[in-house]
Design a protein around this motif. Structure first.
Motif, short mmCIF file in Angstrom:
data_model
loop_
_atom_site.label_atom_id
_atom_site.label_comp_id
_atom_site.label_asym_id
_atom_site.label_seq_id
_atom_site.Cartn_x
_atom_site.Cartn_y
_atom_site.Cartn_z
N UNK A 74 0.82 -1.20 0.00
CA UNK A 74 0.00 0.00 0.00
C UNK A 74 0.85 1.25 0.00
N UNK A 75 0.18 2.38 -0.19
CA UNK A 75 0.86 3.67 -0.14
C UNK A 75 -0.13 4.73 0.31
N UNK A 76 0.40 5.74 0.99
CA UNK A 76 -0.39 6.90 1.41
C UNK A 76 0.37 8.15 0.97
N UNK A 77 -0.30 9.01 0.18
CA UNK A 77 0.26 10.28 -0.27
C UNK A 77 -0.68 11.39 0.18
N UNK A 78 -0.19 12.24 1.07
CA UNK A 78 -0.97 13.37 1.57
C UNK A 78 -0.37 14.66 1.01
N UNK A 79 -1.20 15.43 0.27
CA UNK A 79 -0.73 16.63 -0.41
C UNK A 79 -1.29 17.90 0.21
N UNK A 80 -0.46 18.95 0.16
CA UNK A 80 -0.89 20.29 0.55
C UNK A 80 -0.50 21.25 -0.57
N UNK A 81 -1.49 21.96 -1.15
CA UNK A 81 -1.24 22.88 -2.26
C UNK A 81 -1.72 24.28 -1.90
N UNK A 82 -0.87 25.26 -2.19
CA UNK A 82 -1.21 26.67 -1.97
C UNK A 82 -1.03 27.41 -3.29
N UNK A 83 -2.11 28.07 -3.77
CA UNK A 83 -2.06 28.86 -5.00
C UNK A 83 -1.69 30.29 -4.60
N UNK A 84 -0.42 30.61 -4.82
CA UNK A 84 0.13 31.85 -4.29
C UNK A 84 -0.21 33.06 -5.14
N UNK A 85 -0.29 32.88 -6.47
CA UNK A 85 -0.54 34.02 -7.36
C UNK A 85 -1.22 33.53 -8.63
N UNK A 102 -4.32 0.39 -1.77
CA UNK A 102 -4.02 -0.96 -1.31
C UNK A 102 -3.90 -1.88 -2.52
N UNK A 103 -2.88 -2.71 -2.51
CA UNK A 103 -2.62 -3.59 -3.65
C UNK A 103 -2.40 -5.01 -3.16
N UNK A 104 -3.14 -5.93 -3.73
CA UNK A 104 -2.97 -7.34 -3.44
C UNK A 104 -2.50 -8.02 -4.72
#
Length: 509
Positions: free
Chosen positions: A108-119, A147-149
């Motif tokens: 399995x994998x977990x990717x948590x993203x944070x994006x800020x549109x600055x301009x 999740x991958x089996x």
């Protein structure tokens, strides 16, 4: 037989209070007793001469045991022997049965993203929200909760089931296929939902890619990558050449698992890659990889003016190297487009801690006049080039059998611990920095899908081989865009600049 001697000694003590006992210094054994010194015992597990002389505090003596105890001893020995033989047979049968059953493992994998549109400019606001005065919203997203089996099936078969739960209310199907391995010429054949073989950065796993989001061209011309199809994979004995080729249906079935449409709404895909230089002495710290890939597709040309319930159209689009709500580059559904072809080139040069990678992808579309569009043939294109360098000396490995990159392994993991003698001990993991230039042109003739470029600065802090923090700063511009929001030709496209900052916290297992 020492085993029998030990059992005889036990029986000697057990028979001390019996009617018939061992006689250590008495007369010769009577007829109802059996001398354990006999040179000729009946055939069986106790056959043959047996030396049962026992040293005692009183001296040496010949010992005897009653027939009743002897028969019991033989019966116990034979029972033990039979039980052991049955146990061995059961172990063998269980082992053979396991070889006939499928096996598997969970990843399995977990990717948590944070994006800020600055301009952003009003044109970019319009592409994102439809309102020039409304800015794109900053966000936290679970980009992947996957999740991958996967495993093997007796008979040289394999399978893989990968489901993404980043939107818990609507799970998304990724790799779901079965196939045959160990075929002639180091090949395997897969049928099911799998990646179409075009675009190096798409064929790489998201666990290993250097930048948070894939390049504009790769995501545009192979959107979401996976389709239902059949594909052959193989490599030569030296692993210096790798190939993939197959046929794929056009519609993306990741959310409903169903294809609807004509079977000729599909494409033929192929990729041939080679790594003519691979420095095995250094463990692959030096290599050169090159590949050419292409496709030929037929589409549902009449689009929104028919009653077909499918999405088998020619349409090319992508987000701005971040997880925005809308695709800013977007041709819309190309009415009248009946076929399109693609040709792509990819290259990787790795020298120690430094890597230089690039791709160039062309797409040609043939169409007829329909829905107000002029029907001229179209040409779209895109490319990227990036450089990446490890400040801590590691390198990006190459997986030669697939022509893709592999997992980076830090020289030391990141950690902070208390020392037993005071103070703290630390490890800093691995750190790389990179820069990527992207270019994408989806505007041609009367289609204004967007033309523009972006520069992305990146850093990758590898805490372990299975976890890292990625940081991307994206600066770009777009013009001649907006077709994706209109079903008729545009008199004028929209344009704007943008700056976006993103972080990804990721782990896999």
């Amino acid at each position: 037989m020492s085993f029998l001697v030990a059992l005889s000694a036990c029986l000697t003590g057990a028979a001390a209070n019996a009617e018939e006992t061992f006689e250590l210094f008495g007369p010769q054994p009577s007829d109802n007793r059996i001398a354990l010194l006999s040179d000729d015992i009946d055939d069986g597990p106790l056959a043959g001469p047996i030396d049962t002389e026992i040293d005692t505090a009183a001296g040496n003596a010949n010992s005897t045991v009653s027939r009743e105890d002897y028969d019991a001893l033989v019966e116990r020995f034979e029972s033990l022997e039979e039980s052991w033989s049955k146990h061995q047979d059961d172990l063998k049968a269980d082992s053979e049965a396991k070889k006939k059953k499928p096996i598997g493992k969970l990843n399995g994998r977990v990717h948590l993203d944070n994006w800020s549109f600055l301009e952003e400019d009003p044109g970019v606001n319009y592409l994102e929200t439809g309102d020039p005065n409304q800015d794109p919203q900053d966000r936290w997203d679970f980009r992947r909760i996957r999740l991958t089996w996967s495993g093997d099936v007796p008979g040289s078969m394999l399978y893989r089931i990968s489901i993404d739960f980043n939107n818990p209310s609507s799970a998304e199907m990724k790799d779901v296929y079965l196939g045959f391995k160990d075929l002639p010429y180091n090949q395997q054949f897969l049928i099911g939902n799998q990646k179409r073989p075009i675009g190096l950065d798409h064929l790489n796993s998201s666990r290993h890619n250097v930048f948070i989001e894939r390049p504009l061209a790769v995501e545009t011309f192979n959107e979401d990558a996976r389709r239902l199809g059949a594909c052959m994979y193989g490599y030569n004995d030296s692993e210096s050449v790798h190939w993939r080729y197959g046929a794929f249906l056009l519609e993306n079935i990741s959310q409903d698992g169903r294809f609807r449409g004509d079977y000729d709404e599909a494409g033929l895909y192929g990729r041939l890659s080679t790594s003519p230089w691979y420095d095995e002495i250094s463990g692959g710290r030096g290599y050169y990889h090159f590949a050419v890939a292409g496709s030929a597709n037929t589409t549902d040309a009449d689009g929104t003016i028919d009653n077909d319930d499918n999405s088998n159209e020619a349409r090319f689009r992508t987000r701005p190297l971040a997880r925005s709500s809308s695709r800013w580059w977007d041709t819309g559904r190309l009415l009248g487009a009946e076929t399109y072809q693609q040709l792509a080139f990819e290259s990787m040069l790795n020298i120690g801690a430094f890597q230089l990678t690039g791709e160039y992808i062309n797409t040609w579309v043939q169409r007829n006049p329909l829905g107000g569009f002029n029907g001229e043939d179209l040409h779209f294109q895109g490319a990227y080039l990036f450089a990446n360098y490890f400040l801590t000396g590691e390198h990006v490995p190459l997986k030669r059998r697939t022509g893709t990159i592999d997992r980076v392994k830090p020289f030391e993991n990141f950690f902070i611990v208390d020392r037993c003698c005071g103070g703290t001990g630390t490890g800093w993991g691995a750190l790389s920095v990179g820069v990527r230039a992207d270019y994408l042109d989806l505007s041609d003739s009367d289609i204004m899908g967007g033309e523009g470029h972006a520069i992305t600065l990146s850093s990758n802090w590898y805490w372990t081989a299975y976890s890292k923090l990625q940081t991307n700063l994206v600066v770009g511009e777009i013009e001649d865009a907006g077709q994706g929001r209109s079903n008729v030709p545009l008199a004028q496209g929209v344009a704007g600049d943008f700056t976006i900052l993103g972080f990804r916290y990721m782990i896999d297992f």
